[in-house]
Design a protein around this motif. Structure first.
Motif, PDB file in Angstrom:
ATOM      1  N   HIS A  98      38.554  25.715  39.393  1.00  0.00           N
ATOM      2  CA  HIS A  98      38.262  27.113  39.723  1.00  0.00           C
ATOM      3  C   HIS A  98      37.008  27.622  39.023  1.00  0.00           C
ATOM      4  O   HIS A  98      36.824  28.812  38.875  1.00  0.00           O
ATOM      5  CB  HIS A  98      39.461  28.014  39.385  1.00  0.00           C
ATOM      6  N   ALA A  99      36.124  26.693  38.612  1.00  0.00           N
ATOM      7  CA  ALA A  99      34.891  27.103  37.953  1.00  0.00           C
ATOM      8  C   ALA A  99      34.025  27.953  38.873  1.00  0.00           C
ATOM      9  O   ALA A  99      33.427  28.946  38.442  1.00  0.00           O
ATOM     10  CB  ALA A  99      34.106  25.889  37.472  1.00  0.00           C
ATOM     11  N   ALA A 100      33.949  27.559  40.137  1.00  0.00           N
ATOM     12  CA  ALA A 100      33.094  28.297  41.061  1.00  0.00           C
ATOM     13  C   ALA A 100      33.552  29.745  41.185  1.00  0.00           C
ATOM     14  O   ALA A 100      32.738  30.677  41.155  1.00  0.00           O
ATOM     15  CB  ALA A 100      33.094  27.622  42.428  1.00  0.00           C
ATOM     16  N   ASP A 101      34.871  29.961  41.306  1.00  0.00           N
ATOM     17  CA  ASP A 101      35.386  31.325  41.402  1.00  0.00           C
ATOM     18  C   ASP A 101      35.129  32.098  40.118  1.00  0.00           C
ATOM     19  O   ASP A 101      34.749  33.273  40.158  1.00  0.00           O
ATOM     20  CB  ASP A 101      36.884  31.292  41.698  1.00  0.00           C
ATOM     21  N   SER A 102      35.312  31.438  38.968  1.00  0.00           N
ATOM     22  CA  SER A 102      35.070  32.101  37.694  1.00  0.00           C
ATOM     23  C   SER A 102      33.610  32.516  37.554  1.00  0.00           C
ATOM     24  O   SER A 102      33.302  33.611  37.080  1.00  0.00           O
ATOM     25  CB  SER A 102      35.459  31.177  36.526  1.00  0.00           C
ATOM     26  N   LEU A 103      32.707  31.638  37.977  1.00  0.00           N
ATOM     27  CA  LEU A 103      31.292  31.954  37.883  1.00  0.00           C
ATOM     28  C   LEU A 103      30.909  33.086  38.824  1.00  0.00           C
ATOM     29  O   LEU A 103      30.147  33.985  38.457  1.00  0.00           O
ATOM     30  CB  LEU A 103      30.460  30.709  38.200  1.00  0.00           C
ATOM     31  N   ARG A 104      31.444  33.061  40.044  1.00  0.00           N
ATOM     32  CA  ARG A 104      31.147  34.147  40.986  1.00  0.00           C
ATOM     33  C   ARG A 104      31.613  35.485  40.402  1.00  0.00           C
ATOM     34  O   ARG A 104      30.922  36.496  40.495  1.00  0.00           O
ATOM     35  CB  ARG A 104      31.831  33.901  42.322  1.00  0.00           C
ATOM     36  N   ARG A 105      32.795  35.480  39.784  1.00  0.00           N
ATOM     37  CA  ARG A 105      33.318  36.715  39.223  1.00  0.00           C
ATOM     38  C   ARG A 105      32.453  37.179  38.049  1.00  0.00           C
ATOM     39  O   ARG A 105      32.090  38.341  37.938  1.00  0.00           O
ATOM     40  CB  ARG A 105      34.763  36.513  38.766  1.00  0.00           C
ATOM     41  N   ALA A 106      32.093  36.243  37.167  1.00  0.00           N
ATOM     42  CA  ALA A 106      31.301  36.603  35.994  1.00  0.00           C
ATOM     43  C   ALA A 106      29.910  37.088  36.373  1.00  0.00           C
ATOM     44  O   ALA A 106      29.375  38.020  35.774  1.00  0.00           O
ATOM     45  CB  ALA A 106      31.206  35.412  35.045  1.00  0.00           C
ATOM     46  N   LEU A 107      29.292  36.446  37.395  1.00  0.00           N
ATOM     47  CA  LEU A 107      27.947  36.811  37.797  1.00  0.00           C
ATOM     48  C   LEU A 107      27.922  38.018  38.733  1.00  0.00           C
ATOM     49  O   LEU A 107      26.918  38.724  38.812  1.00  0.00           O
ATOM     50  CB  LEU A 107      27.259  35.631  38.486  1.00  0.00           C
ATOM     51  N   GLY A 108      29.021  38.272  39.406  1.00  0.00           N
ATOM     52  CA  GLY A 108      29.014  39.331  40.399  1.00  0.00           C
ATOM     53  C   GLY A 108      29.744  40.596  40.012  1.00  0.00           C
ATOM     54  O   GLY A 108      29.572  41.635  40.644  1.00  0.00           O
ATOM     55  N   ASP A 109      30.583  40.519  38.964  1.00  0.00           N
ATOM     56  CA  ASP A 109      31.324  41.708  38.536  1.00  0.00           C
ATOM     57  C   ASP A 109      30.382  42.801  38.050  1.00  0.00           C
ATOM     58  O   ASP A 109      29.291  42.531  37.548  1.00  0.00           O
ATOM     59  CB  ASP A 109      32.283  41.355  37.391  1.00  0.00           C
ATOM     60  N   ARG A 110      30.827  44.034  38.182  1.00  0.00           N
ATOM     61  CA  ARG A 110      30.119  45.164  37.586  1.00  0.00           C
ATOM     62  C   ARG A 110      31.029  45.749  36.509  1.00  0.00           C
ATOM     63  O   ARG A 110      31.798  46.672  36.767  1.00  0.00           O
ATOM     64  CB  ARG A 110      29.782  46.209  38.654  1.00  0.00           C
ATOM     65  N   PRO A 111      30.972  45.185  35.296  1.00  0.00           N
ATOM     66  CA  PRO A 111      31.896  45.631  34.252  1.00  0.00           C
ATOM     67  C   PRO A 111      31.666  47.087  33.881  1.00  0.00           C
ATOM     68  O   PRO A 111      30.552  47.615  33.978  1.00  0.00           O
ATOM     69  CB  PRO A 111      31.565  44.706  33.068  1.00  0.00           C
ATOM     70  N   ASP A 112      32.738  47.739  33.480  1.00  0.00           N
ATOM     71  CA  ASP A 112      32.711  49.162  33.167  1.00  0.00           C
ATOM     72  C   ASP A 112      32.539  49.356  31.665  1.00  0.00           C
ATOM     73  O   ASP A 112      33.410  48.998  30.881  1.00  0.00           O
ATOM     74  CB  ASP A 112      34.013  49.811  33.641  1.00  0.00           C
ATOM     75  N   PHE A 113      31.399  49.902  31.283  1.00  0.00           N
ATOM     76  CA  PHE A 113      31.140  50.205  29.874  1.00  0.00           C
ATOM     77  C   PHE A 113      31.118  51.711  29.632  1.00  0.00           C
ATOM     78  O   PHE A 113      30.519  52.188  28.668  1.00  0.00           O
ATOM     79  CB  PHE A 113      29.814  49.584  29.424  1.00  0.00           C
ATOM     80  N   SER A 114      31.758  52.465  30.500  1.00  0.00           N
ATOM     81  CA  SER A 114      31.798  53.916  30.335  1.00  0.00           C
ATOM     82  C   SER A 114      32.989  54.306  29.470  1.00  0.00           C
ATOM     83  O   SER A 114      33.882  53.502  29.208  1.00  0.00           O
ATOM     84  CB  SER A 114      31.904  54.594  31.704  1.00  0.00           C
ATOM     85  N   GLY A 115      32.989  55.553  29.044  1.00  0.00           N
ATOM     86  CA  GLY A 115      34.148  56.086  28.332  1.00  0.00           C
ATOM     87  C   GLY A 115      34.013  56.183  26.847  1.00  0.00           C
ATOM     88  O   GLY A 115      34.799  56.865  26.187  1.00  0.00           O
ATOM     89  N   GLY A 116      33.017  55.497  26.248  1.00  0.00           N
ATOM     90  CA  GLY A 116      32.819  55.592  24.816  1.00  0.00           C
ATOM     91  C   GLY A 116      33.961  54.975  24.021  1.00  0.00           C
ATOM     92  O   GLY A 116      34.931  54.446  24.571  1.00  0.00           O
TER      93      GLY A 116
END
Length: 334
Positions: A198-216
């Motif tokens: 499942h490396a390909a799926d993990s990489l797609r998620r890591a490279l394509g996610d938009r992580p949320d750094f809001s909220g302080g």
């Protein structure tokens, strides 16, 4: 060196695990809470020998294969943050620790930050490195080209595009051991897609996610660090993000990019160790003198970029790997 312990856990029916390297009792020096290390894409539980070397004398060192990483089960479709938070809580509980020190790098920084926001009482200290707070559309387009190459069966093209998209290749901006790190990262990507189901799926998620750094964040002593030439998210933007964390500190490491943990492995490990043991950081000459002039950015600039994260006391003071390959058999750069 003590014997490492591998523990298997489950969360929402997903199998995952962690590696514990116990501290040697009576080794002397300062002692701190267990340190949990969360890495970026493809950096599983066996990817942090320099942290063992530096942190081993002062703390139990924990590295993890959370769901979607390393040998753990793949993440299901849908939001991953709640599952990963619960998985980390499972590790803390299994350790029997009331609090931990938490280090998150790159993709792992998003997981670590979300966990600290969700349950700050369990986090004694927080270190975030290579924080992908703002990824521009050109960079995302580049990564989409990489994932399309992988979908088309072009593993070589994928590995080259993915590695280049995470590094600074501008010859006018010096990066320590740039070509060695580039070859290592590319080789690691190739090895991953060839050997992990499942490396390909993990990489797609890591490279394509938009992580949320809001909220302080407040109530957790925090350090954010960046490579001087990080092209994923610039040090200036990472500094502004640090300004949304109450009382945080920020450091820039010279002649490095997003892969600062490879290019400046010992400096990163020493910096993390000093912070987790409450020792002064100003004895580490990692910032260039010219960096100091731009370290104290006005607070309103940070709040303008993060309008929902305004905190009191969030100013950032001016004091402001080779990681083992994620899969056995590939030598780390020296």
């Amino acid at each position: 060196m003590p014997e490492e312990i591998i523990r298997s856990l489950t969360v929402d029916g997903l199998r995952y695990g962690y590696r514990l390297l116990p501290r040697v009792p009576g080794s002397g020096g300062p002692v701190t809470e267990p340190v949990v290390v969360l890495g970026g894409a493809l950096q599983g539980m066996f990817g942090w020998p320099q942290m063992d070397d530096h942190l081993g004398p002062v703390a139990d060192v924990v590295t993890a294969d959370l769901p979607g990483m390393g040998t753990a089960d793949p993440l299901p479709s849908g939001p991953s943050a709640p599952v990963l938070r619960e998985a980390l809580t499972g590790i803390i509980d299994d350790l029997g620790a009331s609090r931990i020190n938490l280090f998150g790098y790159s993709y792992g920084a998003a997981v670590a930050f979300g966990c600290a926001q969700h349950d700050p009482g369990r986090i004694a200290r927080l270190v975030l490195g290579g924080v992908p707070t703002h990824i521009d559309e050109d960079r995302r387009t580049h990564w989409h080209r990489a994932t399309r190459a992988l979908a088309d069966g072009d593993a070589e093209g994928f590995a080259t595009l993915a590695a280049d998209g995470l590094m600074c290749l501008d010859p006018q901006r010096p990066v320590h051991r740039r070509e060695l790190a580039r070859r290592y990262v590319r080789r690691s990507f190739l090895h991953a897609v060839a050997h992990s189901p499942h490396a390909a799926d993990s990489l797609r998620r890591a490279l394509g996610d938009r992580p949320d750094f809001s909220g302080g964040l407040s109530g957790v002593p925090s350090l954010v660090f960046a490579g001087e030439h990080d092209t994923v998210t610039s040090p200036e933007l990472q500094r502004e993000f640090a300004g949304t964390i109450e009382g945080s500190r920020f450091r820039t490491l010279p002649e490095s990019d997003h892969w600062v943990v490879l290019e400046r492995a010992d400096e990163v490990a020493a910096l993390v160790t000093r912070f987790f043991t409450d020792r002064p950081l100003d004895q580490m000459p990692v910032d260039r003198p010219r960096d100091q002039a731009s370290t104290d950015r006005p607070r309103d600039q940070a709040e303008a970029r993060f309008p929902h994260q305004a905190r009191t006391g969030g100013a950032v003071p001016a004091d402001t790997a080779p990681a083992r390959p994620p899969y056995p058999g590939s030598p780390a750069p020296r």
